[in-house]
Design an enzyme around this catalytic site. Structure first.
Site, short mmCIF file in Angstrom:
data_model
loop_
_atom_site.label_atom_id
_atom_site.label_comp_id
_atom_site.label_asym_id
_atom_site.label_seq_id
_atom_site.Cartn_x
_atom_site.Cartn_y
_atom_site.Cartn_z
N ASN A 29 0.85 -1.19 0.00
CA ASN A 29 0.00 0.00 0.00
C ASN A 29 0.89 1.25 0.00
O ASN A 29 1.59 1.53 0.98
CB ASN A 29 -0.90 -0.05 1.25
CG ASN A 29 -1.85 1.12 1.32
OD1 ASN A 29 -1.44 2.26 1.15
ND2 ASN A 29 -3.10 0.84 1.61
N GLY A 31 0.29 4.36 0.23
CA GLY A 31 0.01 5.35 1.27
C GLY A 31 0.67 4.99 2.59
O GLY A 31 1.31 5.84 3.24
N ASP A 89 -1.40 -3.99 9.74
CA ASP A 89 -2.76 -4.32 9.31
C ASP A 89 -3.68 -3.30 9.96
O ASP A 89 -3.58 -3.03 11.16
CB ASP A 89 -3.17 -5.74 9.68
CG ASP A 89 -4.31 -6.20 8.78
OD1 ASP A 89 -4.08 -6.31 7.57
OD2 ASP A 89 -5.43 -6.41 9.29
N SER A 90 -4.50 -2.70 9.13
CA SER A 90 -5.26 -1.56 9.64
C SER A 90 -6.62 -1.53 8.98
O SER A 90 -6.89 -2.26 8.03
CB SER A 90 -4.49 -0.27 9.36
OG SER A 90 -3.95 -0.27 8.05
N GLY A 173 -7.14 5.77 1.07
CA GLY A 173 -8.16 4.91 1.65
C GLY A 173 -9.42 5.66 2.06
O GLY A 173 -10.01 6.42 1.26
N TYR A 174 -9.83 5.46 3.29
CA TYR A 174 -11.08 6.04 3.80
C TYR A 174 -10.89 7.45 4.36
O TYR A 174 -11.82 8.01 4.94
CB TYR A 174 -11.67 5.13 4.88
CG TYR A 174 -12.07 3.76 4.40
CD1 TYR A 174 -13.31 3.55 3.79
CD2 TYR A 174 -11.23 2.66 4.53
CE1 TYR A 174 -13.69 2.28 3.34
CE2 TYR A 174 -11.59 1.39 4.09
CZ TYR A 174 -12.82 1.21 3.50
OH TYR A 174 -13.19 -0.04 3.05
N ASP A 175 -9.70 8.03 4.20
CA ASP A 175 -9.44 9.35 4.79
C ASP A 175 -10.49 10.41 4.42
O ASP A 175 -10.89 11.19 5.28
CB ASP A 175 -8.04 9.86 4.40
CG ASP A 175 -6.93 9.16 5.18
OD1 ASP A 175 -7.24 8.56 6.23
OD2 ASP A 175 -5.76 9.22 4.75
N LYS A 194 -1.26 14.45 9.65
CA LYS A 194 -1.81 13.10 9.79
C LYS A 194 -0.84 12.22 10.59
O LYS A 194 -1.26 11.43 11.44
CB LYS A 194 -2.09 12.47 8.42
CG LYS A 194 -2.66 11.05 8.54
CD LYS A 194 -3.05 10.40 7.24
CE LYS A 194 -3.40 8.94 7.50
NZ LYS A 194 -3.68 8.17 6.29
N ARG A 200 -1.97 5.06 12.85
CA ARG A 200 -0.65 4.51 12.51
C ARG A 200 0.43 5.21 13.34
O ARG A 200 1.35 4.58 13.84
CB ARG A 200 -0.40 4.72 11.00
CG ARG A 200 0.87 4.07 10.46
CD ARG A 200 0.79 3.87 8.96
NE ARG A 200 -0.27 2.95 8.61
CZ ARG A 200 -1.46 3.33 8.09
NH1 ARG A 200 -1.70 4.59 7.80
NH2 ARG A 200 -2.39 2.43 7.84
#
Ligand code: ITT
Length: 216
Positions: A29, A31, A89-90, A173-175, A194, A200
């Site tokens: 990923n 990001g 893993d998030s 992602g869902y940001d 962030k 994270r």
């Protein structure tokens, strides 16, 4: 195994950390990799993605918890490379959806779906739901394997709520649908901002204490 979080100045943390120890980030990923490279930069580690380290196998993430999946990823890359590895893993947990998408965050809109598809699916499911019922949290578990007999797991979380529409241009992602305040989504925050407040970053602060203790 989780270490206590302490407020140690970065300069002090850098003391005693071996320079240029390679640390492989077991993720594809972009990001996440970008955020980890930034988070790790004060610690004297040379952070490289697993692809940069020559690992390009698919890893089946078939665990039922963030911890299990982070362990699966870290273990696969450690066994192939024999070098220190971190895996993340998030995901996003939404109270109204009984914790979904949770560990299925990456696959929530099916194979081949984009970040936008996943955000749109959540927005559809949350359509018309009142603010009081929109609470959510980002969760991040980082699994660190330094050597065969040295494994560590840390968890970080960030509370927020699901907005009515996507907002903001940063992050991934869902940001864009995760509101950190009434007027800012996670995607409105700069990378630096962030990396101060995210799930994270919260997990990473605990990992940083471990890196400091073991000295790279
Ligand atoms: P790797 O397994 O290769 O690391 P992935 O994207 O598949 O990449 P996960 O299985 O951990 O990673 O899934 C996490 C998903 O949760 C990710 O794809 C995003 O959709 C979301 N997510 C995780 N951290 C996020 C963040 O900081 N901001 C927004 N969305 C995030």
């Amino acid at each position: 195994m989780e270490h206590q979080q302490e407020k140690t100045p970065v300069r002090k943390r850098q003391q005693g950390v071996a320079k240029h120890t390679r640390l492989i980030i077991a993720s594809n990923n972009a990001g996440k990799i970008k955020e980890f490279k930034e988070l790790l930069s004060p610690y004297g580690y040379e952070a490289v993605s697993m692809r940069e380290a020559g690992f390009d196998e698919e890893i089946a993430e078939d665990g039922e918890t963030f911890e299990e999946n982070a362990h699966i990823k870290a273990r696969a890359v450690f066994e192939a490379t024999g070098e220190p590895v971190i895996a993340d893993d998030s995901g996003l947990e939404i109270d109204f959806l009984d914790g979904a998408p949770g560990v299925y965050s990456a696959r929530y809109a099916g194979e081949g779906a984009t970040d936008k598809d996943r955000c749109d699916k959540v927005l559809r499911e949350m359509h018309g739901v009142e603010r009081e019922l929109r609470d959510a949290r980002f969760v991040c578990v980082i699994y660190f394997i330094r050597a065969e007999d040295a494994e560590y797991s840390v968890r970080g979380e960030l509370k927020g709520y699901i907005g009515d529409k996507p907002q903001g241009k940063n992050g991934f992602g869902y940001d864009p649908i995760f509101m950190v305040s009434d007027n800012e989504s996670m995607a409105d925050l700069s990378d630096k901002e962030k990396n101060k407040v995210s799930h994270r970053a919260a997990a990473f602060r605990k990992l940083a204490e471990i890196l400091e203790t073991i000295g790279g």
